[in-house]
Enzyme design. Structure first.
Site, PDB file in Angstrom:
ATOM      1  N   ASN A   1       8.163  -3.645   0.590  1.00  0.00           N
ATOM      2  CA  ASN A   1       8.163  -5.066   0.209  1.00  0.00           C
ATOM      3  C   ASN A   1       7.776  -5.298  -1.248  1.00  0.00           C
ATOM      4  O   ASN A   1       7.924  -6.414  -1.750  1.00  0.00           O
ATOM      5  CB  ASN A   1       7.245  -5.865   1.143  1.00  0.00           C
TER       6      ASN A   1
ATOM      7  N   GLY B   1      -3.234  -1.050   1.762  1.00  0.00           N
ATOM      8  CA  GLY B   1      -3.867  -2.353   1.946  1.00  0.00           C
ATOM      9  C   GLY B   1      -5.076  -2.485   1.027  1.00  0.00           C
ATOM     10  O   GLY B   1      -5.502  -1.501   0.397  1.00  0.00           O
TER      11      GLY B   1
ATOM     12  N   PRO C   1       4.446  -1.866   9.384  1.00  0.00           N
ATOM     13  CA  PRO C   1       5.132  -2.594  10.463  1.00  0.00           C
ATOM     14  C   PRO C   1       4.395  -3.903  10.754  1.00  0.00           C
ATOM     15  O   PRO C   1       3.159  -3.927  10.818  1.00  0.00           O
ATOM     16  CB  PRO C   1       5.038  -1.645  11.658  1.00  0.00           C
ATOM     17  N   LYS C   2       5.174  -4.974  10.868  1.00  0.00           N
ATOM     18  CA  LYS C   2       4.575  -6.296  11.095  1.00  0.00           C
ATOM     19  C   LYS C   2       5.126  -6.897  12.372  1.00  0.00           C
ATOM     20  O   LYS C   2       6.217  -6.517  12.811  1.00  0.00           O
ATOM     21  CB  LYS C   2       4.882  -7.214   9.901  1.00  0.00           C
TER      22      LYS C   2
ATOM     23  N   HIS D   1      -4.295   6.109   0.114  1.00  0.00           N
ATOM     24  CA  HIS D   1      -4.756   5.432  -1.104  1.00  0.00           C
ATOM     25  C   HIS D   1      -6.247   5.749  -1.231  1.00  0.00           C
ATOM     26  O   HIS D   1      -7.035   5.352  -0.364  1.00  0.00           O
ATOM     27  CB  HIS D   1      -4.551   3.923  -0.998  1.00  0.00           C
TER      28      HIS D   1
ATOM     29  N   GLU E   1      -9.010   4.086  -5.404  1.00  0.00           N
ATOM     30  CA  GLU E   1      -8.272   3.030  -6.114  1.00  0.00           C
ATOM     31  C   GLU E   1      -9.267   2.069  -6.757  1.00  0.00           C
ATOM     32  O   GLU E   1      -8.998   1.460  -7.788  1.00  0.00           O
ATOM     33  CB  GLU E   1      -7.395   2.313  -5.078  1.00  0.00           C
TER      34      GLU E   1
ATOM     35  N   HIS F   1       6.165   1.064  -1.999  1.00  0.00           N
ATOM     36  CA  HIS F   1       6.011   0.169  -0.837  1.00  0.00           C
ATOM     37  C   HIS F   1       7.269  -0.698  -0.738  1.00  0.00           C
ATOM     38  O   HIS F   1       7.642  -1.362  -1.728  1.00  0.00           O
ATOM     39  CB  HIS F   1       4.790  -0.728  -1.023  1.00  0.00           C
TER      40      HIS F   1
HETATM   41  P1  5GP Z   1       4.936  -3.460   2.777  1.00  0.00           P
HETATM   42  O1  5GP Z   1       4.013  -2.528   3.531  1.00  0.00           O
HETATM   43  O2  5GP Z   1       4.792  -4.870   3.246  1.00  0.00           O
HETATM   44  O3  5GP Z   1       6.366  -2.991   2.780  1.00  0.00           O
HETATM   45  O4  5GP Z   1       4.509  -3.400   1.237  1.00  0.00           O
HETATM   46  C1  5GP Z   1       3.508  -4.235   0.695  1.00  0.00           C
HETATM   47  C2  5GP Z   1       2.141  -3.822   1.214  1.00  0.00           C
HETATM   48  O5  5GP Z   1       1.812  -2.501   0.767  1.00  0.00           O
HETATM   49  C3  5GP Z   1       1.018  -4.702   0.677  1.00  0.00           C
HETATM   50  O6  5GP Z   1       0.847  -5.874   1.452  1.00  0.00           O
HETATM   51  C4  5GP Z   1      -0.194  -3.754   0.772  1.00  0.00           C
HETATM   52  O7  5GP Z   1      -0.701  -3.700   2.093  1.00  0.00           O
HETATM   53  C5  5GP Z   1       0.426  -2.407   0.451  1.00  0.00           C
HETATM   54  N1  5GP Z   1       0.320  -2.118  -0.989  1.00  0.00           N
HETATM   55  C6  5GP Z   1       1.257  -2.340  -1.926  1.00  0.00           C
HETATM   56  N2  5GP Z   1       0.811  -1.957  -3.137  1.00  0.00           N
HETATM   57  C7  5GP Z   1      -0.420  -1.490  -2.961  1.00  0.00           C
HETATM   58  C8  5GP Z   1      -1.396  -0.929  -3.839  1.00  0.00           C
HETATM   59  O8  5GP Z   1      -1.223  -0.802  -5.058  1.00  0.00           O
HETATM   60  N3  5GP Z   1      -2.576  -0.548  -3.272  1.00  0.00           N
HETATM   61  C9  5GP Z   1      -2.812  -0.650  -1.943  1.00  0.00           C
HETATM   62  N4  5GP Z   1      -3.995  -0.217  -1.493  1.00  0.00           N
HETATM   63  N5  5GP Z   1      -1.923  -1.158  -1.091  1.00  0.00           N
HETATM   64  C10 5GP Z   1      -0.734  -1.581  -1.588  1.00  0.00           C
END
Ligand code: 5GP
Length: 335
Positions: free
Chosen positions: A18, A169, A98-99, A196, A199, A16
């Site tokens: 972020n 998420g 995307p935000k 996912h 989990e 991911h």
């Molecule tokens: P982004 O999409 O903001 O680049 O990366 C962070 C986001 O990815 C988190 O806010 C979350 O929605 C998702 N995310 C990151 N790690 C995990 C995880 O281990 N499990 C799940 N279900 N979602 C994750």
């Protein structure tokens, strides 16, 4: 072993954006944005061994503050690519949600990330980067609809970059069945699906997801042995993220990690970082943990990397090149 794993031209399939900024990158980013990097802020961006999945999702909010402007997002993308390149990752499929905020729309968000990836590859030409826009299941369904239509549209302009859709998420929030029709549309439009799944313990949802199908299964910590067998029959790999699962408490210890059961079943699997930044790891470190915990040999690490090449969404030609790099590396060490 560590040196061998560091040099291995690795393949990262579950990362991911972020969550993938290491401490130096977070510091660089904060310094660029604010002129300094307060230690307190940096501390907040890391997940200790809290064993609390909800708390992990809260941590992302601090990183998201650093990427809430176009400049922050652009630089963060470059830094994430830098971090993987420095770990000798030759291919990464980055996923990101995307935000929209006062500084950018969801379309802007994706366009900024795409441009930043293209620019970053000029600086780090040895790493191939692909993008999988994510749906955050904790957000409303209409946001997911927008994400899918943007992904489908942008995949036409960047067919070698945008390859699929991720469903992620907080798994305790939202219902898969609400998102299934939208994700199904993405699949009909030719995008691959990474979901996912399992989990947390939710057998009925896992059932729904497995019936729906996917190209790769994220985490899979609560899959039963029968479900692992089913994925094996369908050649669907499970993306195993050791440190992430242990630190977030979905797996009790490294020794108990389901990678062991998956290997015993000889089912498809890939080793991934998930969020190398917030969980303070690297792909090298994840392989090292796997070797230390389950006694993997160097050859098994090479084979796991080739398995990741095989299950990547890269073109045949790209996969051939990646596999050659891995084999050449392994061969060079035998001389
Ligand atoms: P982004 O999409 O903001 O680049 O990366 C962070 C986001 O990815 C988190 O806010 C979350 O929605 C998702 N995310 C990151 N790690 C995990 C995880 O281990 N499990 C799940 N279900 N979602 C994750």
């Amino acid at each position: 072993m560590k040196q061998f794993l560091k040099g291995l031209p690795k393949v990262e399939l579950h990362a991911h954006l972020n969550g993938s900024l290491g401490v130096d990158s977070l510091r660089d980013l904060a310094e660029r944005l604010y002129g300094s990097a307060p230690e307190k802020l940096l501390e907040l961006c890391f997940i200790r061994c809290e064993k609390d999945l909800d708390a992990c999702f809260e941590t992302f909010k601090f990183v998201h503050e650093l990427t809430a402007t176009a400049e922050g997002l652009r630089y963060a993308t470059e830094l994430a690519v830098r971090d993987f390149a420095q770990d000798n990752v030759q291919y990464v499929e980055l996923r990101t949600t995307p935000k929209a905020n006062a500084h950018y729309s969801r379309r802007d968000y994706l366009e900024i990330v795409i441009e930043a990836i293209i620019e970053a590859r000029k600086k780090y030409p040895d790493i191939l980067v692909k993008l999988l826009p994510s749906i955050n299941r904790a957000e409303p369904v209409d946001v997911a609809e927008e994400t899918v239509s943007l992904a489908v549209e942008l995949a036409q302009s960047y067919p070698h970059l945008i390859l699929g859709i991720d469903l992620s998420g907080n798994p305790a929030k939202g219902r898969f069945s609400d998102f299934a029709p939208i994700i199904s549309k993405a699949r009909e439009m030719g995008l691959k699906l990474v979901i996912h799944c399992a989990e947390i313990k939710n057998p009925s949802e896992v059932q729904e997801m497995l019936e729906f199908g996917m190209s790769r299964c994220g985490h899979g910590s609560f899959l039963t042995q029968k479900e692992i067998e089913l994925l094996k029959q369908r050649n669907i790999p499970i993306e195993c993220c050791l440190t992430s699962n242990v630190k977030s408490g979905t797996v009790s210890s490294l020794e108990e990690h389901h990678l062991k059961r998956i290997m015993e079943a000889n089912a498809p699997k890939v080793i991934c970082t998930d969020d190398s930044g917030v969980f303070d790891t690297t792909l090298t470190q994840e392989f090292l943990l796997a070797t230390e915990t389950f006694g993997l040999t160097r050859r098994q690490c090479v084979d796991l990397t080739l398995e990741a090449v095989h299950h990547s969404f890269a073109t045949d030609q790209e996969r051939k090149k990646m596999a050659e790099r891995v084999e050449n590396y392994a061969a060079s060490l035998q001389k």
